[in-house]
Design a protein around this motif. Structure first.
Motif, PDB file in Angstrom:
ATOM      1  N   LYS B 162     -46.559  25.505  -4.032  1.00  0.00           N
ATOM      2  CA  LYS B 162     -45.689  24.540  -4.762  1.00  0.00           C
ATOM      3  C   LYS B 162     -46.153  23.195  -4.356  1.00  0.00           C
ATOM      4  N   GLN B 163     -46.196  22.841  -2.900  1.00  0.00           N
ATOM      5  CA  GLN B 163     -46.711  21.549  -2.264  1.00  0.00           C
ATOM      6  C   GLN B 163     -47.615  21.980  -1.261  1.00  0.00           C
ATOM      7  N   PRO B 164     -48.405  21.152  -0.588  1.00  0.00           N
ATOM      8  CA  PRO B 164     -49.170  21.507   0.465  1.00  0.00           C
ATOM      9  C   PRO B 164     -48.254  21.566   1.715  1.00  0.00           C
ATOM     10  N   GLN B 165     -48.831  22.922   2.294  1.00  0.00           N
ATOM     11  CA  GLN B 165     -47.866  23.069   3.467  1.00  0.00           C
ATOM     12  C   GLN B 165     -49.034  23.797   4.590  1.00  0.00           C
ATOM     13  N   SER B 166     -49.567  23.197   5.505  1.00  0.00           N
ATOM     14  CA  SER B 166     -50.547  23.255   6.342  1.00  0.00           C
ATOM     15  C   SER B 166     -50.001  24.571   7.158  1.00  0.00           C
ATOM     16  N   THR B 167     -48.651  24.863   7.334  1.00  0.00           N
ATOM     17  CA  THR B 167     -48.188  25.901   8.292  1.00  0.00           C
ATOM     18  C   THR B 167     -48.379  26.958   7.666  1.00  0.00           C
ATOM     19  N   PHE B 168     -48.713  27.201   6.521  1.00  0.00           N
ATOM     20  CA  PHE B 168     -48.946  28.424   5.662  1.00  0.00           C
ATOM     21  C   PHE B 168     -49.768  29.403   6.246  1.00  0.00           C
ATOM     22  N   VAL B 169     -50.655  28.847   7.028  1.00  0.00           N
ATOM     23  CA  VAL B 169     -51.594  29.556   7.730  1.00  0.00           C
ATOM     24  C   VAL B 169     -50.941  30.676   8.627  1.00  0.00           C
ATOM     25  N   ASN B 170     -49.692  30.182   9.142  1.00  0.00           N
ATOM     26  CA  ASN B 170     -48.935  31.113  10.016  1.00  0.00           C
ATOM     27  C   ASN B 170     -48.436  32.166   9.379  1.00  0.00           C
ATOM     28  N   ILE B 171     -47.916  32.003   8.326  1.00  0.00           N
ATOM     29  CA  ILE B 171     -47.264  33.059   7.306  1.00  0.00           C
ATOM     30  C   ILE B 171     -48.412  34.141   7.130  1.00  0.00           C
ATOM     31  N   LEU B 172     -49.704  33.614   7.037  1.00  0.00           N
ATOM     32  CA  LEU B 172     -50.923  34.682   6.799  1.00  0.00           C
ATOM     33  C   LEU B 172     -51.118  35.315   8.156  1.00  0.00           C
ATOM     34  N   LEU B 427     -26.031  25.565  22.974  1.00  0.00           N
ATOM     35  CA  LEU B 427     -27.090  25.892  23.836  1.00  0.00           C
ATOM     36  C   LEU B 427     -27.792  26.785  23.075  1.00  0.00           C
ATOM     37  N   PHE B 428     -28.914  26.502  22.264  1.00  0.00           N
ATOM     38  CA  PHE B 428     -29.798  27.134  21.513  1.00  0.00           C
ATOM     39  C   PHE B 428     -30.943  27.658  22.242  1.00  0.00           C
ATOM     40  N   GLY B 429     -31.778  28.651  21.693  1.00  0.00           N
ATOM     41  CA  GLY B 429     -32.867  29.108  22.200  1.00  0.00           C
ATOM     42  C   GLY B 429     -33.964  29.241  21.002  1.00  0.00           C
ATOM     43  N   TRP B 430     -35.088  28.790  21.177  1.00  0.00           N
ATOM     44  CA  TRP B 430     -36.130  28.702  19.905  1.00  0.00           C
ATOM     45  C   TRP B 430     -37.602  28.787  20.492  1.00  0.00           C
ATOM     46  N   GLY B 431     -38.660  28.577  19.869  1.00  0.00           N
ATOM     47  CA  GLY B 431     -39.667  28.838  20.153  1.00  0.00           C
ATOM     48  C   GLY B 431     -40.737  29.810  19.572  1.00  0.00           C
ATOM     49  N   SER B 432     -41.722  29.056  18.666  1.00  0.00           N
ATOM     50  CA  SER B 432     -42.426  29.970  17.948  1.00  0.00           C
ATOM     51  C   SER B 432     -43.823  29.536  18.024  1.00  0.00           C
ATOM     52  N   HIS B 433     -44.821  30.092  17.388  1.00  0.00           N
ATOM     53  CA  HIS B 433     -46.220  29.890  17.212  1.00  0.00           C
ATOM     54  C   HIS B 433     -46.252  29.207  15.869  1.00  0.00           C
ATOM     55  N   ASP B 434     -45.391  28.963  15.187  1.00  0.00           N
ATOM     56  CA  ASP B 434     -45.515  28.113  13.899  1.00  0.00           C
ATOM     57  C   ASP B 434     -44.651  27.011  14.027  1.00  0.00           C
ATOM     58  N   PRO B 435     -45.525  25.835  13.907  1.00  0.00           N
ATOM     59  CA  PRO B 435     -45.103  24.390  13.921  1.00  0.00           C
ATOM     60  C   PRO B 435     -43.888  24.260  13.141  1.00  0.00           C
ATOM     61  N   LEU B 436     -43.938  25.129  11.676  1.00  0.00           N
ATOM     62  CA  LEU B 436     -42.761  24.965  10.737  1.00  0.00           C
ATOM     63  C   LEU B 436     -41.423  24.919  11.634  1.00  0.00           C
ATOM     64  N   GLU B 437     -41.288  25.500  12.577  1.00  0.00           N
ATOM     65  CA  GLU B 437     -40.184  25.608  13.531  1.00  0.00           C
ATOM     66  C   GLU B 437     -39.597  24.066  13.657  1.00  0.00           C
ATOM     67  N   MET B 438     -40.683  23.306  13.898  1.00  0.00           N
ATOM     68  CA  MET B 438     -40.061  21.796  14.321  1.00  0.00           C
ATOM     69  C   MET B 438     -39.683  21.260  13.192  1.00  0.00           C
ATOM     70  N   TYR B 439     -40.262  21.348  11.992  1.00  0.00           N
ATOM     71  CA  TYR B 439     -39.834  20.648  10.723  1.00  0.00           C
ATOM     72  C   TYR B 439     -38.334  21.240  10.701  1.00  0.00           C
ATOM     73  N   ASN B 440     -38.162  22.674  10.685  1.00  0.00           N
ATOM     74  CA  ASN B 440     -37.091  23.062  10.313  1.00  0.00           C
ATOM     75  C   ASN B 440     -35.711  22.745  11.380  1.00  0.00           C
ATOM     76  N   LEU B 441     -36.268  22.223  12.502  1.00  0.00           N
ATOM     77  CA  LEU B 441     -35.015  21.692  13.368  1.00  0.00           C
ATOM     78  C   LEU B 441     -34.888  20.266  13.168  1.00  0.00           C
ATOM     79  N   TYR B 442     -35.906  19.510  12.936  1.00  0.00           N
ATOM     80  CA  TYR B 442     -35.832  18.077  13.099  1.00  0.00           C
ATOM     81  C   TYR B 442     -35.889  17.150  11.669  1.00  0.00           C
TER      82      TYR B 442
END
Lengths: 291, 544
Positions: B162-172, B427-442
């Protein structure tokens, strides 16, 4: 549930016998000593500063030593201070729970004995029901249903420990009602309240006190158990069950002192309360009091 | 995100695992004896079976369309793309992929020699089916951005966004492809796929047995059969001590113990732990009625002071027994991480100055600062079942206390935290190989969405950098924007900028590994202890 302990097997009794005291005096002295001991633990828990249980990462995982008699945990907190604070909290929780339990027992016991057959049947059935479920299982169910935490534990313990005392109270009241002086009072036109206040309550108070103290040790033990199993107090509360369950993770690493001293302390406290209850019973029980 | 644990179920599971361990020990004792005599007889001593105790069992089974395979190898299935050991995107099922210039259409061409373990060929149809099923399942895989997926021909698939999302590569790269013809109701319990292993048996709460998939197109794994035992970390440690498992995942508190016959592998991860601060002042409420915001933590001085005063190295050494690294962002060490965000910490004096300048002064000498009658005091909640987080929370609170900020560490269940997390530090814990996580958190758009951005952090500059990162058509371009979002020299979401979080540590994942077992090189692991190690499972073999 009431343990009868022979006075003569008590370790302190040997010395006290040598001092030429009779059994009643000996019982009074042991009771006083135990009372002072328990009181000092409670005071200790309330008065000890939090300084020794702030984290000190430099001094973590230390085996018992002179400066840390019970050792330190994985955050460098002094285990002696944690244990005493934990015991105080456990005693506090136990006290509330046992008091509620005693009140329930008193109300139900009197109701069963005085309010007619139907109530008696219901109460007796309830007592049988609760006694047939293992304490711990009922306790876990209630505590979980109430969402755990301090409230869950107190209500859970309170709701599971009343049955045996209820039986005692019911029996006592039934017996009192058939005594001659109660019958006479009734014939003389005294009101039910007057009889209850003048004749029945004075006999019930000792039963209650003893029951309370004896319930107490159970309450503490059960509070620690369900907290240990993870259904009780939250881990940020300094409860003894928390200390014990935390220590499990470190046992296989060889940090035995994390479990040993708090466990031993809990055992001693529970045993002291048990002895205290037995002694109180002996002092108050007319058949034993003067021997 | 750690799973919410149902304590009750856990207890029974624990008992179950205990019985299982006993059973395993018993069978192994007899099994080993048998094997020895066998190998003496024909001189073949090479064992082609492995027994692993590396983590908890996936509650939802092994269906990639509902989330299986997000961490580690999907084992049974294979993905279109994957990340190599340096975290570069490489082909797996795909022969290659193209991204249209507007960043909207991803076209992937598939290998033509791939068969599922039941012998049926994998075609574009299956890929289309997988993504449609995943999108429809509404599970943890976020496919909202996917407009449609179409099969161009038998071996070409196009994804239109629907709109560009460079992190889509991680879903693949993480979504395993399921067979359209065999994706029934019980698929999660009996998966069929094109991955290196095929499913043999799953005893819930106990074990999973897999065997090599003869149809697998890639390098054949050395081990013919692998058994995964589901047991708690303490039991796994005990099992490792008796030598009855080849790999055991263990908590860091056991890391200092030497175990004969096993070596310790401490693998770097972005499995991080940090404190999320509510960013806005108190007042609002969420739709479900939970309070939002906190007057103390909404003051940047408080957040900055904590960030520079906390001694991360001491936490690593003291709480993690050295098995970790200081954490400065949610993505330390990953390609989209901005290394400028590393700060010198443990600076208590400077932190005090910041607080004094901002007007926090101890007016009543109780050791806690005040500002306009407000006490510098807030609650830090942690999941009570997690001892590492508990230790970090308590240790950090005690570290910060001398500044005059009173952090009250409280352990709660995940259910309670879900209600408290908008108005209390967590006190959360995160950490992913997908930068989309950054988007989601911030990103301000995700404020209040589940466990994402629970502090209602919002910064228009950061938002715009992250939007640009998503719109980028190459990974390099995207990474540059991600790095700017952390710190562009003036603002950002790292502790140099707004400091809406105070990241504390990255855990190292500890595994006891059979001395003779070679597990290849390991990439930086994401959140989720255990399964990530299976990522390199195809490379495992015995040492010569």
């Amino acid at each position: 549930m009431i343990n009868t302990t022979d006075t003569n097997t008590r370790p302190s009794s040997g010395i006290l016998t040598m001092m030429g005291l009779n059994r009643r005096q000996r019982t009074i002295i042991t009771t006083a000593v135990i009372g002072i001991l328990l009181l000092s633990i409670i005071l200790g828990g309330l008065l000890l500063s939090n300084e020794r249980i702030t984290t000190n990462l430099e001094a973590r995982n230390q085996a018992p030593s002179f400066s840390h008699p019970f050792g330190t945990d994985w955050l460098g907190r002094d285990m002696l201070t944690r244990t005493i604070k934990g015991l105080t909290l456990s005693i506090f929780v136990g006290l509330i729970a046992a008091a509620i339990s005693t009140i329930i027992a008193l109300v139900l016991g009197i109701a069963a004995a005085t309010m007619g057959n139907r109530v008696d049947t219901i109460v007796t059935w309830l007592v049988d029901l609760f006694m047939s479920i293992p304490h711990l299982v009922a306790l876990i169910l209630i505590a979980v249903a109430l969402g755990g935490g301090m409230r869950g534990v107190v209500i859970g313990v309170a709701l599971t420990h009343w049955p045996s005392l209820t039986r005692v109270v019911r029996g006592e009241v039934l017996q009192l009602r058939s005594t001659e002086y109660v019958q006479i009072s009734r014939r003389m036109g005294k009101s039910r309240w007057w009889i209850a206040a003048q004749h029945i309550v004075p006999h019930l108070i000792p039963q209650m006190l003893v029951g309370l103290v004896l319930l107490f040790s159970h309450a503490i033990l059960h509070e620690a158990s369900i907290t240990f199993l993870g259904f009780g107090l939250s881990p940020h509360q300094p409860a003894i069950g928390i200390i014990l369950s935390e220590s499990m993770r470190y046992l296989s690493v060889g940090m035995w002192w994390l479990a040993f001293f708090p466990g031993l302390s809990l055992l001693i406290i529970v045993r002291l309360f048990d002895i205290l209850g037995d002694n109180l019973r002996k002092l108050m029980d007319p058949y034993n009091a003067h021997s | 995100m750690s799973q919410k644990g149902d304590d009750f179920v856990k207890m029974f599971k624990r008992i179950g695992t205990f019985v299982l361990v006993l059973a395993v020990f018993a069978t192994l004792l007899t099994g080993c004896a048998k094997e020895d005599s066998h190998s003496n007889a024909d001189g073949d001593s090479v064992r082609e079976e492995l027994i692993l105790a590396i983590g908890s069992e996936p509650d939802d089974g092994f269906d990639p369309t509902t989330g299986w395979g997000r961490y580690g190898s999907p084992l049974f299935q294979s993905t279109l793309l994957k990340r190599d050991n340096d975290l570069n995107i490489v082909n797996d099922l795909a022969k290659g992929y193209e991204l249209s210039e507007d960043g909207l259409v991803w076209t992937v061409s598939l290998r033509e020699d791939v068969k599922f373990s039941d012998g049926v060929a994998l075609t574009a149809e299956d890929v289309v089916y997988t993504y449609e099923a995943a999108a429809a399942s509404g599970s943890v895989i976020d496919l909202n951005v996917l407009d449609r997926v179409e099969a161009k021909d038998e071996y070409t698939v196009s994804f239109t966004l629907k709109q560009p999302q460079s992190t889509f590569v991680n879903i693949l790269a993480v979504t395993g492809i399921v067979p359209k013809h065999a994706h029934g109701a019980d698929y999660a319990e009996k998966p069929i796929g094109s991955g290196p292993f095929k499913f043999v048996q799953w005893d819930k709460g106990q074990q999973l047995i897999v065997e090599t998939n003869p149809e697998y197109y890639g390098d054949k794994p050395f081990f013919k059969k692998i058994t995964f035992l589901f047991m708690s970390e303490d039991l796994a440690f005990a099992a490792a001590k008796t030598g009855s498992v080849d790999i055991a995942s263990i908590p860091h508190s056991f890391g200092t113990q030497a175990v004969t016959g096993m070596r310790l592998e401490a693998i770097e991860s972005v499995d991080n732990r940090g404190i999320m601060f509510p960013f806005v002042p108190a007042g609002e409420k969420t739709a479900s009625g939970a309070a939002i915001g906190n007057d103390v933590t909404s003051d940047p001085a408080i957040r900055k002071a904590i960030n520079i005063a906390v001694d991360r190295k001491a936490l690593v050494k003291g709480v993690l027994e050295g098995f970790g690294t200081p954490a400065y962002t949610v993505s330390d060490g990953l390609p989209w991480w901005n290394p400028d965000t590393v700060i010198a910490d443990g600076r208590a004096e400077e932190a005090k100055e910041i607080l004094t300048e901002a007007g926090w002064i101890d007016t009543n000498n109780d050791g806690i600062l005040e500002k306009n009658g407000l006490k510098a005091e807030f609650v830090l909640v942690y999941p009570s079942s997690d001892q590492t987080r508990q230790s970090l929370a308590i240790a950090t609170a005690d570290m910060i206390k001398p500044l005059g900020i009173n952090i009250i560490a409280e352990g709660k269940s995940w259910d309670e935290i879900a209600n408290m997390m908008y108005s209390n530090a967590v006190l959360f814990g995160w950490g992913s190989h997908d930068p989309l996580e950054m988007y989601n958190l911030y990103h301000s758009k995700t404020a209040g969405e589940g466990y994402y951005n629970t502090g209602y952090y919002a910064n228009p500059t950061v938002d715009s950098y992250m939007d640009q990162a998503l719109a980028a058509t190459t990974e390099e371009e995207a990474n540059a924007y991600w790095q700017n979002a952390q710190w562009d020299g003036e603002t950002g979401f790292s502790s140099l900028g707004d400091a809406p979080w105070s990241w504390l540590v990255n855990l190292k994942h500890l595994y006891l590994v059979n001395e003779k077992l070679e597990i290849g090189s390991q990439k930086i692991q994401p959140h989720g202890h255990g399964w990530p190690i299976t990522d390199s499972i195809v490379e495992w073999r015995w040492k010569e």
